[in-house]
Design an enzyme around this catalytic site. Sequence first.
Site, PDB file in Angstrom:
ATOM      1  N   ASN A  23       0.877  -1.177   0.000  1.00 49.06           N
ATOM      2  CA  ASN A  23       0.000   0.000   0.000  1.00 49.06           C
ATOM      3  C   ASN A  23       0.913   1.225   0.000  1.00 49.06           C
ATOM      4  OD1 ASN A  23      -1.766   2.069   0.568  1.00 49.06           O
ATOM      5  ND2 ASN A  23      -2.239   1.383   2.662  1.00 49.06           N
ATOM      6  N   LYS A  60       0.211   4.263  -0.294  1.00 45.50           N
ATOM      7  CA  LYS A  60      -0.409   5.459   0.311  1.00 45.50           C
ATOM      8  C   LYS A  60      -0.147   6.683  -0.569  1.00 45.50           C
ATOM      9  CE  LYS A  60      -0.074   3.283   4.790  1.00 45.50           C
ATOM     10  NZ  LYS A  60      -0.054   3.426   6.232  1.00 45.50           N
ATOM     11  N   HIS A 119      -9.494   1.315   4.824  1.00 44.31           N
ATOM     12  CA  HIS A 119      -8.235   1.517   5.550  1.00 44.31           C
ATOM     13  C   HIS A 119      -8.485   2.492   6.705  1.00 44.31           C
ATOM     14  CE1 HIS A 119      -4.156   2.650   6.508  1.00 44.31           C
ATOM     15  NE2 HIS A 119      -3.772   1.548   5.904  1.00 44.31           N
ATOM     16  N   GLU A 151      -6.882   4.896   7.764  1.00 46.91           N
ATOM     17  CA  GLU A 151      -6.649   6.313   7.431  1.00 46.91           C
ATOM     18  C   GLU A 151      -7.850   6.902   6.709  1.00 46.91           C
ATOM     19  OE1 GLU A 151      -2.911   5.590   5.464  1.00 46.91           O
ATOM     20  OE2 GLU A 151      -2.023   5.069   7.396  1.00 46.91           O
ATOM     21  N   GLU A 189      -5.400  -4.804  10.658  1.00 47.34           N
ATOM     22  CA  GLU A 189      -4.350  -3.822  10.898  1.00 47.34           C
ATOM     23  C   GLU A 189      -4.638  -3.052  12.185  1.00 47.34           C
ATOM     24  OE1 GLU A 189      -2.332  -2.646   6.918  1.00 47.34           O
ATOM     25  OE2 GLU A 189      -4.104  -1.398   7.156  1.00 47.34           O
ATOM     26  N   GLY A 212       2.592   2.202  10.819  1.00 50.09           N
ATOM     27  CA  GLY A 212       3.587   3.260  10.643  1.00 50.09           C
ATOM     28  C   GLY A 212       4.320   3.637  11.921  1.00 50.09           C
ATOM     29  N   SER A 257       3.428  -2.158  10.369  1.00 55.58           N
ATOM     30  CA  SER A 257       4.884  -2.208  10.559  1.00 55.58           C
ATOM     31  C   SER A 257       5.509  -3.553  10.178  1.00 55.58           C
ATOM     32  CB  SER A 257       5.244  -1.825  12.002  1.00 55.58           C
ATOM     33  OG  SER A 257       4.848  -0.481  12.261  1.00 55.58           O
TER      34      SER A 257
HETATM   35  P1  PGA Z   1       2.901   0.294   7.683  1.00 53.99           P
HETATM   36  O1  PGA Z   1       1.436   0.527   7.027  1.00 53.99           O
HETATM   37  O2  PGA Z   1       3.437  -0.986   7.088  1.00 53.99           O
HETATM   38  O3  PGA Z   1       3.696   1.486   7.256  1.00 53.99           O
HETATM   39  O4  PGA Z   1       2.705   0.179   9.144  1.00 53.99           O
HETATM   40  C1  PGA Z   1       0.546  -0.538   6.851  1.00 53.99           C
HETATM   41  C2  PGA Z   1      -0.759  -0.041   6.268  1.00 53.99           C
HETATM   42  O5  PGA Z   1      -1.216   1.034   6.660  1.00 53.99           O
HETATM   43  O6  PGA Z   1      -1.361  -0.720   5.415  1.00 53.99           O
END
Ligand code: PGA
Length: 259
Positions: free
Chosen positions: A9, A11, A99, A101, A171, A177, A217
């Site tokens: 992803n 982003k 997601h 976000e 997640e 992140g 992560s």
């Molecule tokens: P990350 O993001 O691997 O940077 O923690 C995962 C995601 O949001 O899908």
Amino acid sequence: MRKPIIAGNWKLNNTVKEAVELTNGLKEGLKNLNESSLPEVVIAPVFTSLYSVNELIKNDSKISLGAQNCYYKDNGAFTGEVSVPMLQELGVKYIIIGHSERRQYFSETDEMINEKAKAILAKGLIPIICCGETLEQREAGVTDSHIASQIKKALDGLSTEDIAKSVIAYEPIWAIGTGKTCDSVEANRVIKMIRETVKEVSNSQAADSIRILYGGSVKPNTIEEQMAQSDIDGALVGGASLKADSFIGIIEGTMKVRA
Ligand code: PGA
């Protein structure tokens, strides 16, 4: 046997030029890996890079194209949105929906996510449905009930066949992140609970077929332990999908455990 998926992803990162460079880097890295034991590899760039990335991978069976979002109406007066048929025309096969976000910053509700899942499956594409709890929810002991509710609402009204084809990504929001991965045994426990929930709303065949990924992560040095768990079928990767060598490292780690 469920085929693992490693999905990147990207982003809100990478211009078209950068997306092309990263895609070429991934193609190069994948050349050295044995195709028969590769997981399904998905990359999800921003909308504006989809056309150019698809040009590079459309004849390459090792990488599938994903999108990070969609709207559930095919067309009409919905300024700023992009529909499933439009993404399909660009070679998109997977669409990430719900997601955290998007839920947090763009007010996406469980009902909208359910509409999107229906629209995606109606066109023969595959939704990657995200779910996950906040740190406050985890500390309050409501992780399982919160996630079961997100999953039930996302899958509401879908046929058993469509559920079996879908992908879920667990997640935990506090792990995204932050560099704090969820303990693999705990991630596996939650994912098993999600599979039970899927069974409740469909049947055991769909629950056995649906692929459930872990995200938060994920790095080359965490993936082997994660993939060694009974119910983790792959990873949704943010930060570590932005560099070809770390994303390839995650794919290689998956192959070591699940070849
Ligand atoms: P990350 O993001 O691997 O940077 O923690 C995962 C995601 O949001 O899908």
